[in-house]
Design an enzyme around this catalytic site. Structure first.
Site, PDB file in Angstrom:
ATOM      1  N   GLY B  76       0.863  -1.177   0.000  1.00  0.00           N
ATOM      2  CA  GLY B  76       0.000   0.000   0.000  1.00  0.00           C
ATOM      3  C   GLY B  76       0.903   1.233   0.000  1.00  0.00           C
ATOM      4  N   GLN B 111     -10.719   7.841  -0.783  1.00  0.00           N
ATOM      5  CA  GLN B 111     -11.298   8.746  -1.772  1.00  0.00           C
ATOM      6  C   GLN B 111     -11.233  10.191  -1.332  1.00  0.00           C
ATOM      7  OE1 GLN B 111     -15.256   7.276  -2.563  1.00  0.00           O
ATOM      8  NE2 GLN B 111     -14.422   5.679  -3.860  1.00  0.00           N
ATOM      9  N   ASP B 277      -3.347  -8.947   9.587  1.00  0.00           N
ATOM     10  CA  ASP B 277      -2.219  -9.891   9.507  1.00  0.00           C
ATOM     11  C   ASP B 277      -0.962  -9.364  10.187  1.00  0.00           C
ATOM     12  OD1 ASP B 277      -3.808 -11.526   8.005  1.00  0.00           O
ATOM     13  OD2 ASP B 277      -2.644 -11.355   6.151  1.00  0.00           O
ATOM     14  N   ARG B 350     -15.547  12.192  14.422  1.00  0.00           N
ATOM     15  CA  ARG B 350     -16.075  10.871  14.089  1.00  0.00           C
ATOM     16  C   ARG B 350     -16.659  10.133  15.287  1.00  0.00           C
ATOM     17  NH1 ARG B 350     -11.549   9.015   9.590  1.00  0.00           N
ATOM     18  NH2 ARG B 350     -12.349  10.468   8.043  1.00  0.00           N
ATOM     19  N   GLU B 438      -0.593   2.106   8.629  1.00  0.00           N
ATOM     20  CA  GLU B 438      -1.671   1.834   9.577  1.00  0.00           C
ATOM     21  C   GLU B 438      -1.301   0.678  10.510  1.00  0.00           C
ATOM     22  OE1 GLU B 438      -5.539   1.770   7.761  1.00  0.00           O
ATOM     23  OE2 GLU B 438      -6.480   0.907   9.557  1.00  0.00           O
TER      24      GLU B 438
HETATM   25  C1  LIG Z   1     -12.264   3.183   1.993  1.00  0.00           C
HETATM   26  C2  LIG Z   1     -11.215   3.915   2.748  1.00  0.00           C
HETATM   27  C3  LIG Z   1     -11.067   5.272   2.587  1.00  0.00           C
HETATM   28  C4  LIG Z   1     -10.078   5.974   3.266  1.00  0.00           C
HETATM   29  N1  LIG Z   1      -9.939   7.308   3.055  1.00  0.00           N
HETATM   30  C5  LIG Z   1      -8.921   7.975   3.650  1.00  0.00           C
HETATM   31  C6  LIG Z   1      -8.674   9.349   3.389  1.00  0.00           C
HETATM   32  O1  LIG Z   1      -9.372   9.972   2.599  1.00  0.00           O
HETATM   33  N2  LIG Z   1      -7.649   9.970   4.012  1.00  0.00           N
HETATM   34  C7  LIG Z   1      -6.822   9.313   4.875  1.00  0.00           C
HETATM   35  O2  LIG Z   1      -5.888   9.901   5.384  1.00  0.00           O
HETATM   36  N3  LIG Z   1      -7.027   7.994   5.139  1.00  0.00           N
HETATM   37  C8  LIG Z   1      -8.050   7.325   4.551  1.00  0.00           C
HETATM   38  N4  LIG Z   1      -8.243   5.995   4.841  1.00  0.00           N
HETATM   39  C9  LIG Z   1      -7.260   5.300   5.654  1.00  0.00           C
HETATM   40  C10 LIG Z   1      -5.993   5.095   4.823  1.00  0.00           C
HETATM   41  O3  LIG Z   1      -6.359   4.819   3.480  1.00  0.00           O
HETATM   42  C11 LIG Z   1      -5.151   3.958   5.334  1.00  0.00           C
HETATM   43  O4  LIG Z   1      -4.931   4.081   6.703  1.00  0.00           O
HETATM   44  C12 LIG Z   1      -3.795   3.946   4.635  1.00  0.00           C
HETATM   45  O5  LIG Z   1      -3.961   3.966   3.237  1.00  0.00           O
HETATM   46  C13 LIG Z   1      -3.027   2.712   5.052  1.00  0.00           C
HETATM   47  O6  LIG Z   1      -1.910   2.573   4.214  1.00  0.00           O
HETATM   48  P1  LIG Z   1      -0.967   1.335   4.435  1.00  0.00           P
HETATM   49  O7  LIG Z   1       0.033   1.352   3.340  1.00  0.00           O
HETATM   50  O8  LIG Z   1      -0.491   1.309   5.831  1.00  0.00           O
HETATM   51  O9  LIG Z   1      -1.920   0.060   4.287  1.00  0.00           O
HETATM   52  P2  LIG Z   1      -2.756  -0.469   3.018  1.00  0.00           P
HETATM   53  O10 LIG Z   1      -2.866   0.538   1.957  1.00  0.00           O
HETATM   54  O11 LIG Z   1      -3.995  -1.051   3.557  1.00  0.00           O
HETATM   55  O12 LIG Z   1      -1.823  -1.618   2.432  1.00  0.00           O
HETATM   56  C14 LIG Z   1      -1.572  -2.793   3.138  1.00  0.00           C
HETATM   57  C15 LIG Z   1      -1.180  -3.863   2.133  1.00  0.00           C
HETATM   58  O13 LIG Z   1      -0.680  -4.997   2.829  1.00  0.00           O
HETATM   59  C16 LIG Z   1      -1.114  -6.170   2.179  1.00  0.00           C
HETATM   60  N5  LIG Z   1      -1.089  -7.271   3.140  1.00  0.00           N
HETATM   61  C17 LIG Z   1      -1.833  -7.394   4.263  1.00  0.00           C
HETATM   62  N6  LIG Z   1      -1.539  -8.559   4.881  1.00  0.00           N
HETATM   63  C18 LIG Z   1      -0.585  -9.175   4.134  1.00  0.00           C
HETATM   64  C19 LIG Z   1       0.111 -10.419   4.248  1.00  0.00           C
HETATM   65  N7  LIG Z   1      -0.117 -11.269   5.268  1.00  0.00           N
HETATM   66  N8  LIG Z   1       1.005 -10.754   3.299  1.00  0.00           N
HETATM   67  C20 LIG Z   1       1.241  -9.919   2.257  1.00  0.00           C
HETATM   68  N9  LIG Z   1       0.600  -8.734   2.093  1.00  0.00           N
HETATM   69  C21 LIG Z   1      -0.292  -8.366   3.023  1.00  0.00           C
HETATM   70  C22 LIG Z   1      -2.510  -5.813   1.698  1.00  0.00           C
HETATM   71  O14 LIG Z   1      -2.902  -6.650   0.634  1.00  0.00           O
HETATM   72  C23 LIG Z   1      -2.357  -4.352   1.298  1.00  0.00           C
HETATM   73  O15 LIG Z   1      -2.058  -4.195  -0.062  1.00  0.00           O
HETATM   74  C24 LIG Z   1      -9.239   5.285   4.163  1.00  0.00           C
HETATM   75  C25 LIG Z   1      -9.400   3.919   4.337  1.00  0.00           C
HETATM   76  C26 LIG Z   1     -10.368   3.235   3.636  1.00  0.00           C
HETATM   77  C27 LIG Z   1     -10.512   1.759   3.845  1.00  0.00           C
END
Ligand SMILES: Cc1cc2nc3c(=O)[nH]c(=O)nc-3n(C[C@H](O)[C@H](O)[C@H](O)COP(=O)(O)OP(=O)(O)OC[C@H]3O[C@@H](n4cnc5c(N)ncnc54)[C@H](O)[C@@H]3O)c2cc1C
Ligand code: FES
Lengths: 112, 630
Positions: B76, B111, B277, B350, B438
């Site tokens: 992500g 979004q 996870d 929220r 996150e």
């Molecule tokens: C619908 C939605 C809208 C949002 N809108 C906003 C917003 O407008 N503004 C804002 O600030 N935040 C927003 N958030 C929160 C924000 O998007 C997330 O907190 C942030 O994108 C997290 O990024 P990340 O890279 O930590 O995790 P993620 O983008 O969730 O990526 C984690 C990745 O890890 C992979 N993964 C998980 N477990 C495993 C495993 N065991 N093995 C291999 N791969 C694995 C997943 O497949 C995923 O691709 C939103 C969240 C959602 C769900």
């Protein structure tokens, strides 16, 4: 709301198998998607049905592409209709299993 | 790059050697259970030694081992950024994801907006952003992490701008637009029109990664465990989903960037990959988890009519731009009674909004589907079109005409404030193990401000990649061949041999839905001791039902086996949330105890969970924010 029944004719099998078709009758509320039905089948009828999806609603992951009534589309945005619907894997990608095909870019696969 | 080519174990089939009891199963294991324990693999089933399987496992053992300096789990925003930053620091990087790279997590689904003190719309400072973040966190933020987020945020967001992410600009192009989101003291949130922030951020990072040859990206890799050796993280093990083949990834440093846990709940805004996870991986590897009780519910998730092709939290930007009215069944703008929201304005945080809607529904004043109405019928059509053009057409395809009808909305699990405990270098207490995005706890305390999550993902990803690369370099000479996580440790994941009756295939998908319903009902935003105790008992029963071993393999893309591995993590993480929630005897931020209303000064404390002596251990320590102030 009125519950209706979609009759999903799903093409199944692994590479090399003779493809077979299996029919599932899935109750649904108007507005629901083909992906909703596939997920319902895994919980209620056959946990071994294979299809891929991640985002469920947002139409962001683009993983759920398949053939629905002969046309390529996303299972998560195609709506269910009462009566028969044909669901099959993408024709132009290597089959992995059931509705799953090899869609990742070649350079992003383990076995390339 | 050495060892980065894999070959499929295509001929891998199922072994039919009968196992009549657990003892004979153990006798066939090729790894003593003690070493399984040592690596943190609590319920892996090592390989069968029957001759055909030994031959096959011998082969795949060689073929599916990859080696790198920095392994990033999850692609992500945080993971992609970490990979870029580790590569910039000279590391050979392996970036793996259980779905498609850059498409599987929350980032691509976001979004809305990204909070950052750019001062484009009006003067602003990181200090002001910090104050709002700490206030929202209700005393529980880790001030060092919160400060890092607000101070590095502007550099990351401007870098994204230079990479042409396309932040919305004023009509004359003079400056980047910044929206005023609830909880912020001024307009601070950048976005990409229309509702395109996450896809644009993901695409931009993918484009940056494409030409970087030091980063190998591999999708469809499900990581099941972090490998450890002598207390250090040495990589990870898992399986390739398409073939079922086991993989062993050896790394000088490993970064958990797996996102949040909202899939634990029946109604969520998550993707199927967000079952927490990373929390389970970290916990089993010896790291600590922080503030696991704080799950953020997004108050106005779409409820009805069924809307497809759109993320259920899409109403937020509508509210930023157009206000909108939140109404109960009687057409009463009830939120005024719970907070300070004035008609047509959007300034309710929220947690308060979630509370208000739950209370209305409880009092029998909810909408037909069990939520509240959100209405824009007072907004002229031209105004709707000007702000959301293409989105209005997508809504029309769903049969929704905002000029004529209100939609129904309800709180929906959205984000997790808690997570892996790290320092400002994103290092966990396990040497060589890092986390970011996150997956990390602490920056947002008991409640997160809108827009802070994407900033957190980018900022923490950059820091984690940099420090992980330095760690891998520093201990490069210390790495020994014996460090490679053995494939036999994941044979639970291989398509090799599965004793008949090892675990049942049927019932796992429905166990998942029962878990999600239980969490929504008993460990949702409004909790009581009794509900939480009942949930813990039920979780223990579900754990027994899941059993100790995955079901027999049935070939490639085996979703039932994936369910088993997912449930193994989800049940553990659900327990962490419930245990922390039952222990916190007060209400604060996103954790509301109906039996214990009100915040208590003695609970200005963080709760930390570790896995020790085969069990969860929970301890409480004074919040860092308090300790710093003292
Ligand atoms: C619908 C939605 C809208 C949002 N809108 C906003 C917003 O407008 N503004 C804002 O600030 N935040 C927003 N958030 C929160 C924000 O998007 C997330 O907190 C942030 O994108 C997290 O990024 P990340 O890279 O930590 O995790 P993620 O983008 O969730 O990526 C984690 C990745 O890890 C992979 N993964 C998980 N477990 C495993 C495993 N065991 N093995 C291999 N791969 C694995 C997943 O497949 C995923 O691709 C939103 C969240 C959602 C769900
Ligand atoms: S499930 Fe993600 S696009 Fe269909």
């Amino acid at each position: 709301m009125t519950t209706q029944i979609a009759e999903l004719h799903i093409r199944r099998g692994e590479p090399g198998d003779a493809p077979r078709e299996q029919v599932f009758n899935v109750p649904f509320e108007p507005g629901q998607s083909v992906l909703d039905a596939l997920r319902w089948i895994r919980v209620h009828a056959d946990p071994d049905l294979a299809f891929r999806f991640s985002c469920i609603n947002a139409n962001a992951c683009k993983e759920c592409m398949m053939q629905i009534d002969g046309k390529v589309g996303y299972a998560c945005t195609a709506r269910l209709v009462a009566g028969p619907m044909q669901v099959a894997p993408l024709a132009n990608k290597a089959l992995v299993r059931d509705l799953v095909t090899e869609i990742a870019p070649p350079e992003e696969r383990l076995f390339r | 790059m050495r060892g980065l080519e894999g070959r499929p174990a295509r001929d891998a089939g199922r072994c039919n050697v009968p196992f009549d009891d657990a003892a004979s199963l153990r006798a066939k294991l090729d790894v003593p259970s003690a070493s399984v324990q040592e690596t943190g693999l609590l319920s892996a089933v090592p390989a069968c030694r029957c001759p055909p399987c030994a031959a096959k496992s011998g082969k795949s053992r060689v073929m599916n081992e990859l080696d790198c300096d920095v392994l990033v789990i999850g692609a992500g925003g945080a993971g992609m950024y970490a990979a870029l930053s580790a590569a910039r620091a000279g590391a050979r990087v392996l970036l793996v994801d259980r779905g498609l790279i850059g498409r599987a997590g929350a980032t691509v689904m976001a979004q809305m907006t990204v909070a950052v003190a750019l001062g484009e719309e009006c003067p602003d400072t990181p200090e002001a952003h910090l104050n709002d973040t700490l206030a929202a966190g209700r005393g529980l933020c880790d001030p060092a992490l919160a400060r890092l987020l607000v101070e590095d945020g502007p550099a990351r967001i401007r870098e994204m701008d230079a990479w042409k992410v396309g932040w919305a600009r004023a009509e004359d192009g003079s400056h980047i637009r910044q929206a005023h989101a609830p909880g912020h003291d001024r307009p601070r949130c950048v976005y990409v029109d229309f509702l395109n922030t996450g896809p644009a951020v993901s695409r931009t990072l993918r484009t940056q990664l494409n030409p970087v040859s030091a980063v190998r990206r591999i999708g469809d890799i499900v990581i099941t465990d972090i490998a450890t050796h002598a207390g250090r993280a040495t990589g990870a093990v898992g399986f390739e989903l398409g073939s079922g083949a086991a993989v062993s990834l050896r790394a000088g440093a490993t970064i958990i960037a797996t996102g949040g846990l909202t899939r634990l709940y029946a109604r969520n805004s998550a993707s199927a990959n967000m079952g927490g996870d990373g929390y389970a991986l970290a916990l089993r590897a010896g790291a600590e988890l922080l503030d696991m009780e704080f799950v953020q519910f997004f108050p106005i998730g779409h409820l009805a009519p069924r809307l497809i092709g759109m993320d259920p939290i899409m109403w937020d930007p509508f509210r930023y731009k157009l206000g909108g009215r939140l109404l109960n069944r009687d057409g009463d703008e009830f939120s005024e009674r719970y907070g300070r929201e004035a008609s047509g304005r959007y300034n309710l945080t929220r947690d308060v909004a979630t509370y208000a809607i739950f209370k209305e529904v409880e009092a029998g004043r909810g909408s037909p589907a069990g939520g509240a109405f959100l209405s824009f019928t007072h907004v002229p059509e031209a105004e709707l079109r000007r702000n959301f053009g293409p989105v209005i057409d997508r809504l029309a395809k769903n049969g929704i005409d905002l000029t004529r009808q209100a939609v129904e909305v309800a709180p929906i699990a959205h984000y997790h404030m808690g997570g892996v405990a790290v320092g400002p270098d994103m290092a966990t207490r396990v040497p060589g193990l890092y986390a970011c995005g996150e997956a990390v706890g602490g920056a947002n305390g008991a409640n997160r401000l809108s827009g802070n999550a994407i900033t957190e993902a980018l900022v923490f990803g950059e820091v984690a990649g940099r420090h992980a690369a330095a760690h891998a370099r520093a201990q490069g000479a210390l790495r020994v061949a014996g460090d490679a996580p053995s494939l036999s440790l994941v044979t639970g994941a291989a398509t090799l041999c599965r004793p008949e009756g090892a675990g049942s295939r049927s019932g796992l998908a429905s166990l998942m839905t029962r878990l999600q319903a239980l969490m929504a009902e008993k460990v949702g935003p409004f909790r009581t001791h009794d509900k939480l105790a009942a949930a813990l008992a039920e979780l223990a029963a579900m754990q027994a039902e899941l059993g100790e071993a995955p079901p027999p393999a049935a070939g490639g893309y085996d979703m039932a086996r994936l369910d088993w591995y997912d449930l193994r993590n989800m049940l553990l993480v659900a327990r962490c949330v419930a245990e922390a929630a039952i222990a916190r005897k007060e209400s604060r931020g996103a954790h509301q105890r109906e039996d214990l209303p009100g915040m208590l000064p003695e609970w200005e404390a963080n709760q930390v969970i570790e896995w020790r002596d085969d069990g969860l251990r929970l301890k409480r320590r004074a919040a860092l924010q308090q300790r710093e102030a003292a």
